[in-house]
Design a protein around this motif. Structure first.
Motif, short mmCIF file in Angstrom:
data_model
loop_
_atom_site.label_atom_id
_atom_site.label_comp_id
_atom_site.label_asym_id
_atom_site.label_seq_id
_atom_site.Cartn_x
_atom_site.Cartn_y
_atom_site.Cartn_z
N ALA B 225 0.85 -1.20 0.00
CA ALA B 225 0.00 0.00 0.00
C ALA B 225 0.88 1.24 0.00
N THR B 226 0.60 2.18 -0.88
CA THR B 226 1.37 3.42 -0.93
C THR B 226 0.50 4.57 -0.45
N TYR B 227 0.92 5.17 0.65
CA TYR B 227 0.19 6.28 1.26
C TYR B 227 0.85 7.60 0.88
N ARG B 228 0.06 8.60 0.62
CA ARG B 228 0.59 9.94 0.37
C ARG B 228 1.35 10.41 1.60
N ALA B 229 2.66 10.64 1.42
CA ALA B 229 3.47 11.02 2.58
C ALA B 229 3.21 12.46 2.99
N ASP B 230 2.75 13.27 2.06
CA ASP B 230 2.56 14.69 2.39
C ASP B 230 1.34 14.90 3.28
N THR B 231 0.31 14.10 3.10
CA THR B 231 -0.94 14.36 3.81
C THR B 231 -1.25 13.35 4.90
N CYS B 232 -0.46 12.28 4.97
CA CYS B 232 -0.83 11.20 5.90
C CYS B 232 0.15 11.02 7.05
N ARG B 233 -0.40 10.65 8.18
CA ARG B 233 0.37 10.21 9.33
C ARG B 233 -0.17 8.83 9.68
N LEU B 234 0.67 7.83 9.60
CA LEU B 234 0.21 6.46 9.87
C LEU B 234 0.16 6.25 11.37
N THR B 235 -0.96 5.75 11.86
CA THR B 235 -1.08 5.53 13.30
C THR B 235 -1.25 4.05 13.61
N PHE B 236 -0.66 3.66 14.73
CA PHE B 236 -0.73 2.29 15.19
C PHE B 236 -1.33 2.32 16.59
N GLY B 237 -2.57 2.03 16.67
CA GLY B 237 -3.24 2.12 17.97
C GLY B 237 -2.96 0.91 18.83
N ASP B 238 -1.72 0.82 19.32
CA ASP B 238 -1.34 -0.37 20.06
C ASP B 238 -1.70 -0.28 21.52
N THR B 239 -2.55 0.67 21.84
CA THR B 239 -2.95 0.83 23.22
C THR B 239 -3.56 -0.47 23.73
N GLY B 240 -3.14 -0.86 24.93
CA GLY B 240 -3.62 -2.12 25.50
C GLY B 240 -5.13 -2.11 25.62
N ASP B 241 -5.65 -2.31 26.82
CA ASP B 241 -7.09 -2.30 27.00
C ASP B 241 -7.51 -1.02 27.71
N VAL B 242 -6.60 -0.09 27.78
CA VAL B 242 -6.84 1.10 28.58
C VAL B 242 -7.68 2.12 27.80
#
Lengths: 254, 254
Positions: B225-242
């Motif tokens: 997958a190629t994401y536009r680097a200028d407009t995107c911030r990739l997020t990884f919601g690795d938050t536990g169960d909190v």
DNA sequence: CAGTGGTCTAGACCACACC
DNA sequence: GTGTGGTCTAGACCACTGA
């Protein structure tokens, strides 16, 4: 060349050049080999040096070339995969993580970080500088921001500054319960200080990994790590509990 | 300007310019506002247009500016966070994912992908094209590679090509047990076709997210997958169960 | 020192959007 | 049309590396 007919919408020269050189890299060069200098290359392709450079810049951005002033242009090795997964993760500085910290000072975090921490501009915050080394080369520079309120037991003048205070801050962090974390990746350009650590020029493209550490319902710390985008591939080993067999993984293409 | 003395090691003009304009962006402009054109700006700062452009390129790379040919340069909105986490993840195309697929053909995957799949060059592989839309704008283009051996029950001429076959392939994928996955992020430049989908010029900087899907001890599918680097911030919601309380998160810096 | 990539200039023309 | 950003040129000089 030869395959394309005359284009009704001609692609830019530098784009064509990039592809031609990229193919030559695959077939005629091996890793570490040095290319002819830019003036010769430009002459050989019949373009201005600026145009040739535009093509080389692209290839460098893709991690296929490495250019060093005063030295030359070489074929880059494949990007190294650096693990940035959070599986079974803990506070920074725990166990044998791949970072080495070497400085710590009090500082006011930049506005976006302050917003994540929920601190005002006058709140005391520790700024911890760390470096990540892989295969003998620095791959990332990091700033770890810890509000003084997150490590209340840190005696004020435990250590005046520098590495010893860095260790003290990390030690105090370990004592908190880590509820979870949160990570994001975006493109950025290296600040002057980061560039120096990473042995790059200011403005070099970097992958900025921002991590929030949550404890007791608030953001207890934030790290901003800048990875060399030319040499790094960030990996997230989110594999469940499965063991992957080593099929073709190690084959070479050619 | 005015604050800096004469530098013994002068920084490049474009770097200085970038900082000056960047600060002006913070203080004197609001999102969406259009800047003076490049020729005027260059004249105003007393530099050549090429130098001014180098500064603007940096700012665009950082997602602070947006430039469109024939239109002008505008102040970009903050990057949108797009979730690419794998928590509770399943096969692509399941439930309500944010992708819309619109084509499927048989193709030979590029060498790196073939290596990950462990396929030879003559093995049949489906290449599925998908697009990810966020807030009304395309943010990513994806290619999903599925070896024919991964979906053996897909009747050969189930659908000749196009969207209907895409749906059929996805449907068959769902029936496999997903053992785990594996993700990596790196910087790349947009191929011509991706650039077109993303409404960018070829070569535009993109974040390339490569995912391997494991099933029965082998790699059953790969997405690039190629994401536009200028407009995107990739997020990884690795938050536990909190559950994170909504402290300062929404404040503006002013 | 000579040779490399990095910066900068002052022009020119092209492709595109909008009126 | 006019005006914008995108491409390209042919030069110049600078900063750095390594012999």
């Amino acid at each position: 060349m030869g395959t394309t007919q005359l284009e009704s919408v001609p692609e830019p020269k530098y784009w064509h050049l990039k592809n031609v050189i990229g193919e030559a890299l695959d077939s005629d060069f091996s890793v570490g080999e040095i290319l002819p200098n830019e003036r010769d290359l430009a002459a050989r392709f019949g373009v201005a040096r600026a145009t040739l450079r535009q093509a080389l810049e692209q290839l460098e951005l893709e991690g296929r070339l490495q250019r060093r002033r005063g030295v030359g242009t070489t074929v880059a090795p494949p990007r190294v995969g650096v693990d940035v997964s959070t599986a079974g993760q803990a506070w920074p500085g725990s166990a044998q993580d791949t970072w080495q910290s070497y400085d710590c000072a009090k500082a006011v975090p930049p506005a976006p970080v302050a917003r994540m921490l929920g601190t005002g501009i006058e709140d005391e915050t520790y700024a911890l500088r760390r470096l990540r080394v892989s295969h003998g080369h620095p791959v990332a520079a990091e700033l770890l921001y810890v509000p003084a309120t997150s490590v209340p037991d840190l005696s004020a003048i435990d250590a005046p500054s520098g590495p010893s205070r860095a260790r003290a801050v990390l030690r105090e962090l370990q004592r908190l319960d880590l509820d979870g974390q949160d990570r994001s990746v975006e493109l950025g350009s290296a600040r002057a200080d980061d560039a120096k650590e990473l042995d790059r020029l200011p403005g070099a493209p970097v992958l900025v990994v921002t991590t929030r550490y949550f404890s007791q319902g608030r953001t207890a710390a934030v790290t901003v790590a800048t990875y060399r985008a030319d040499t790094c591939r960030l990996t997230f080993g989110d594999t469940g509990d499965v063991e992957i067999s080593h099929h073709a993984e190690e084959r070479r293409a050619s």
